[in-house]
Scaffold this active site. Structure first.
Site, PDB file in Angstrom:
ATOM      1  N   LYS A 102       0.109   1.717   5.643  1.00  0.00           N
ATOM      2  CA  LYS A 102      -1.260   2.244   5.680  1.00  0.00           C
ATOM      3  C   LYS A 102      -2.247   1.195   5.168  1.00  0.00           C
ATOM      4  O   LYS A 102      -3.310   0.973   5.769  1.00  0.00           O
ATOM      5  CB  LYS A 102      -1.346   3.544   4.860  1.00  0.00           C
ATOM      6  CG  LYS A 102      -0.641   4.708   5.543  1.00  0.00           C
ATOM      7  CD  LYS A 102      -0.495   5.946   4.668  1.00  0.00           C
ATOM      8  CE  LYS A 102       0.322   7.013   5.427  1.00  0.00           C
ATOM      9  NZ  LYS A 102       0.574   8.228   4.652  1.00  0.00           N
ATOM     10  N   ASP A 161      -6.650  12.757   5.090  1.00  0.00           N
ATOM     11  CA  ASP A 161      -5.367  13.310   5.533  1.00  0.00           C
ATOM     12  C   ASP A 161      -5.573  14.654   6.237  1.00  0.00           C
ATOM     13  O   ASP A 161      -4.687  15.112   6.962  1.00  0.00           O
ATOM     14  CB  ASP A 161      -4.461  13.564   4.315  1.00  0.00           C
ATOM     15  CG  ASP A 161      -3.318  12.565   4.200  1.00  0.00           C
ATOM     16  OD1 ASP A 161      -2.900  12.016   5.235  1.00  0.00           O
ATOM     17  OD2 ASP A 161      -2.843  12.357   3.069  1.00  0.00           O
ATOM     18  N   GLN A 169      -0.071  10.027  -1.396  1.00  0.00           N
ATOM     19  CA  GLN A 169       1.154  10.107  -0.599  1.00  0.00           C
ATOM     20  C   GLN A 169       2.048  11.234  -1.120  1.00  0.00           C
ATOM     21  O   GLN A 169       2.290  11.355  -2.325  1.00  0.00           O
ATOM     22  CB  GLN A 169       1.892   8.751  -0.654  1.00  0.00           C
ATOM     23  CG  GLN A 169       3.086   8.653   0.271  1.00  0.00           C
ATOM     24  CD  GLN A 169       2.727   8.691   1.761  1.00  0.00           C
ATOM     25  OE1 GLN A 169       1.621   8.342   2.156  1.00  0.00           O
ATOM     26  NE2 GLN A 169       3.658   9.106   2.581  1.00  0.00           N
TER      27      GLN A 169
HETATM   28  N1  GUN Z   1       4.000  12.162   3.481  1.00  0.00           N
HETATM   29  C1  GUN Z   1       4.519  12.217   4.726  1.00  0.00           C
HETATM   30  N2  GUN Z   1       3.531  12.170   5.641  1.00  0.00           N
HETATM   31  C2  GUN Z   1       2.374  12.099   4.961  1.00  0.00           C
HETATM   32  C3  GUN Z   1       1.013  12.023   5.352  1.00  0.00           C
HETATM   33  O1  GUN Z   1       0.652  12.029   6.526  1.00  0.00           O
HETATM   34  N3  GUN Z   1       0.108  11.946   4.354  1.00  0.00           N
HETATM   35  C4  GUN Z   1       0.472  11.956   3.046  1.00  0.00           C
HETATM   36  N4  GUN Z   1      -0.488  11.906   2.125  1.00  0.00           N
HETATM   37  N5  GUN Z   1       1.718  12.036   2.642  1.00  0.00           N
HETATM   38  C5  GUN Z   1       2.663  12.109   3.601  1.00  0.00           C
END
Ligand code: GUN
Length: 284
Positions: free
Chosen positions: A53, A120, A97
């Site tokens: 990311k 998100d 996350q």
């Molecule tokens: N853990 C697995 N997928 C995601 C996501 O798209 N965003 C976040 N914040 N955590 C995750």
């Protein structure tokens, strides 16, 4: 008939180039898009995701910060950090996350993020906005799936039956809402569904988002259907695979997304889109 592939890498490259262009224009006006990514603990998969990311941000010309904390970080300290980022004008998107360590309440954390920075799309305000058709941020994975459908000419799904397998807050439920907004007739299947195949065989579009291999096999697919595979699993040889029996289903479907190289890259791409949009809204 062998299905055509919906190439998530190619589509990502195209969308990210557009994002980088818009980001450059915004930066030139003094509003460089900024994303804060918070990782708590040492889950190895999460470490890879957040690295990707942050790298995607750099490649698109965004400002980004990665904050890593030990697994014993207190919930109060995390909430305090989020509050500070809510008030930081250089940060337009905040991503914590998941999963978080067990002593931290995910829901409380997500609800502390300002809805204006919830890139998100997990905040109740974002989910609600999607449900009633208001402006908000869409969850990145289902948003990426919608982009993939759009890329093959399926922006409007009027008259089409879309079947979503899975009802998670992160994928299944928002996916169903987005398909509904695109005028599809939507069915949501899950672990309590009696005869999954009987339902998926009626589908023009199937989205598999369960997190289990071979949830969708060739006998469960209508010839020519569009199959979107959100799954990210490992097979017996340790190779990455989705929820769909790819080799079998590709002989029946009209379109199919591969794993890897399908939905995965689109998720991060849509995170960039959301962050850019947050920055554009802040600059307006
Ligand atoms: N853990 C697995 N997928 C995601 C996501 O798209 N965003 C976040 N914040 N955590 C995750």
């Amino acid at each position: 008939m062998t299905a055509q592939l919906i190439d998530g890498n190619a589509l990502s490259t195209q969308v990210r180039a557009e994002v980088a262009q818009r980001a450059a224009a915004l930066t030139a006006r003094g509003h460089r898009p900024g994303l804060a990514v918070i990782l708590v603990g040492d889950n190895p998969a999460s470490a890879v995701y957040v690295r990707n990311k942050v790298k995607a941000c750099a490649d698109a010309g965004f400002h980004s910060v990665l904050e890593k904390y030990d697994a014993d970080l207190s919930e109060a300290a995390l909430l305090e950090r989020i509050e500070a980022l809510n008030n930081d004008p250089a940060i337009h998107g905040i991503l914590v996350q998941l999963p978080l360590p067990a002593h931290i309440d995910d829901h409380k954390v997500i609800e502390t993020i300002s809805p204006a920075k919830d890139v998100d799309g997990f905040h109740v305000a974002s989910a609600g906005a999607l449900m009633v058709g208001e402006v908000g941020f869409k969850a990145c994975t289902p948003y990426g799936c919608m982009k993939m459908l759009e890329s093959i000419g399926l922006k409007d799904l009027r008259g089409q039956h879309a079947v979503v397998i899975g009802r998670s807050n992160i994928v299944g439920k928002p996916m169903a809402m987005m398909l509904l907004r695109a005028n599809a007739t939507v069915t949501v299947c899950h672990s309590g569904t009696a005869d999954l195949g009987a339902i998926t065989r009626q589908a023009d579009v199937v989205v598999a988002a369960v997190g289990k291999r071979n949830v969708l096999t060739a006998d469960m697919v209508k010839p020519g259907a569009v199959v979107i595979d959100v799954g990210m699993n490992r097979n017996d040889e340790g190779k990455l695979c989705g929820d769909v029996d790819f080799a079998g289903v590709r002989e029946v479907a009209g379109w199919i997304t591969p794993v890897p190289g399908g939905v995965g890259p689109m998720t991060i791409t849509m995170l960039l889109v959301n962050t850019l949009e947050a920055a554009e809204r802040a600059a307006a």
